[in-house]
Write a protein that holds these residues in place. Structure first.
Motif, PDB file in Angstrom:
ATOM      1  N   THR A 250       0.807  -1.219   0.000  1.00 52.39           N
ATOM      2  CA  THR A 250       0.000   0.000   0.000  1.00 52.39           C
ATOM      3  C   THR A 250       0.842   1.272   0.000  1.00 52.39           C
TER       4      THR A 250
ATOM      5  N   ASP B  30       2.398   3.098   2.098  1.00 53.26           N
ATOM      6  CA  ASP B  30       1.881   4.082   3.056  1.00 53.26           C
ATOM      7  C   ASP B  30       2.857   4.376   4.203  1.00 53.26           C
TER       8      ASP B  30
ATOM      9  N   PHE C 221      -2.975   5.658   0.389  1.00 50.59           N
ATOM     10  CA  PHE C 221      -3.885   4.679   0.976  1.00 50.59           C
ATOM     11  C   PHE C 221      -3.758   4.683   2.498  1.00 50.59           C
TER      12      PHE C 221
ATOM     13  N   VAL D 281      -9.071  -1.235   2.899  1.00 47.00           N
ATOM     14  CA  VAL D 281      -8.130  -0.253   2.365  1.00 47.00           C
ATOM     15  C   VAL D 281      -8.923   0.893   1.767  1.00 47.00           C
ATOM     16  N   GLU D 282      -8.529   2.117   2.097  1.00 50.98           N
ATOM     17  CA  GLU D 282      -9.201   3.290   1.567  1.00 50.98           C
ATOM     18  C   GLU D 282      -8.234   4.144   0.747  1.00 50.98           C
ATOM     19  N   LEU D 283      -8.744   4.717  -0.326  1.00 51.38           N
ATOM     20  CA  LEU D 283      -8.034   5.752  -1.066  1.00 51.38           C
ATOM     21  C   LEU D 283      -8.313   7.057  -0.335  1.00 51.38           C
TER      22      LEU D 283
ATOM     23  N   LEU E 130      -8.177  -3.755  -5.687  1.00 53.82           N
ATOM     24  CA  LEU E 130      -6.891  -3.595  -5.011  1.00 53.82           C
ATOM     25  C   LEU E 130      -5.816  -4.482  -5.634  1.00 53.82           C
TER      26      LEU E 130
ATOM     27  N   ASN F 256      -2.553  -2.318  -7.192  1.00 54.75           N
ATOM     28  CA  ASN F 256      -1.408  -2.176  -6.297  1.00 54.75           C
ATOM     29  C   ASN F 256      -0.341  -3.232  -6.586  1.00 54.75           C
TER      30      ASN F 256
END
Length: 326
Positions: A71, A73, A82, A93-95, A223, A227
């Motif tokens: 991700t 992040d 993310f 998982v969020e955008l 996802l 990704n």
């Protein structure tokens, strides 16, 4: 008394020899210990070198199996594309709003204008699945940009193929169309009044791109095609489950130990060496089952994931990995 007779109080030659021997033995022991340690370090460094230098082909996602994706992040909370949200013992998982606005920026090209992002979000009300199919090329472009790819936005054109489900009677048929065609089909009615109403955050919302305050949940199927794929089912040999009883501070949880193949170990080592403090998300048969953060470079034969509070997800993950190797 002979010339070489021992005087009172003198150390006999045998005792002196024994003392010297003991000292030499200790020295040899220390020498060999240091040699073994140095050799172990050298062998480890050489092994690490080969693990890092091994060239592996890009992995494809496994929709009906296990796919582990990154991700990216590792930045501070407000500047990640993310984020992982854990609620009711499950993970998603969020955008982020930052990620959305970074993607839909007119500086990225004509098809990246914020108004186009608004149009795609509006499709959420009509057809949620089509909305995410249209969004996938954009998320993939954002990921490629984060990973430093020079042609990161090359996959977003009017001709970009999009597969949607078209209803015919009571059945749905996969149909290939294009991003440009879908944008025309769902072009906003300029005579209509703007609609700023938002739906529940768990469905991703439907307002403009600048209203994604709580993030846009990304379905598991989207996802794994947007990704970077780090590991798949074939990179694991077996799995074990450990139950942790409930305590005053936490409810009952589980720890999953995933044992890696040599290739899996190398892939994991290579990824962790460049992506410290980032999450890896486990997608099993179309749903996110858990996520784990890489806290350091990991040269390991197995990887412990936990605590996992979703008992069903933990057991399903272990069962799938073990059954896949039978």
């Amino acid at each position: 008394m002979g010339l070489f007779a021992h005087q009172p109080g003198e150390q006999p030659a045998t005792k002196l020899y024994a003392g010297v021997t003991r000292e030499q033995g200790t020295t040899r022991l220390i020498f060999w210990f240091v040699t073994v340690v140095v050799a172990w370090i050298v062998v480890g460094r050489v092994q690490d070198h080969f693990l890092l230098q091994a060239k592996w082909s890009q992995l494809n996602s496994v929709p009906e199996g296990l796919t582990v994706v990154g991700t990216l992040d590792s930045k501070d909370y407000d500047h990640n594309m993310f984020r992982i949200v854990t609620a009711n013992q499950t993970s998603r998982v969020e955008l982020t709003e930052y990620g959305w606005n970074t993607i839909f920026d007119e500086k990225n090209g004509p098809l990246f204008q914020p108004t186009i992002g608004d149009s795609i979000r509006a499709v959420q009300k009509i057809d949620s699945e089509t909305c995410y199919r249209m969004l996938e090329p954009y998320i993939r472009a954002g990921v490629n940009k984060l990973m430093g790819h020079g042609d990161w936005n090359a996959g977003v054109t009017a001709a970009t193929p999009i597969t949607i489900q078209v209803k015919s009677g009571k059945t749905f048929t996969p149909t290939v169309t294009s991003l440009g065609a879908l944008l025309k089909t769902y072009a906003p009615d300029r005579d209509a009044k703007p609609d700023h109403e938002e739906t529940d955050a768990s469905e991703g919302g439907s307002g403009s791109g600048r209203q994604v305050d709580h993030g846009l949940p990304i379905p598991a199927d989207s996802l794994i095609v947007t990704n970077p794929v780090v590991l798949t089912s074939g990179n694991f040999t077996s799995a074990d489950l450990e139950e942790n009883p409930a305590s005053v501070f936490d409810s009952k949880s589980y720890k999953v130990r995933l044992n890696l193949t040599p290739e899996g170990r190398s892939r994991f080592f290579q990824w962790s060496s460049k992506h410290e403090n980032e999450n890896l998300v486990f997608v099993l048969k179309h749903r996110v089952v858990t996520a784990g953060r890489i806290k350091q470079q990991m040269d390991v034969n197995s990887w412990d994931i936990g605590p996992i509070h979703d008992e069903e997800a933990a057991k399903e993950l272990v069962s799938f990995v073990n059954s896949a190797k039978r």
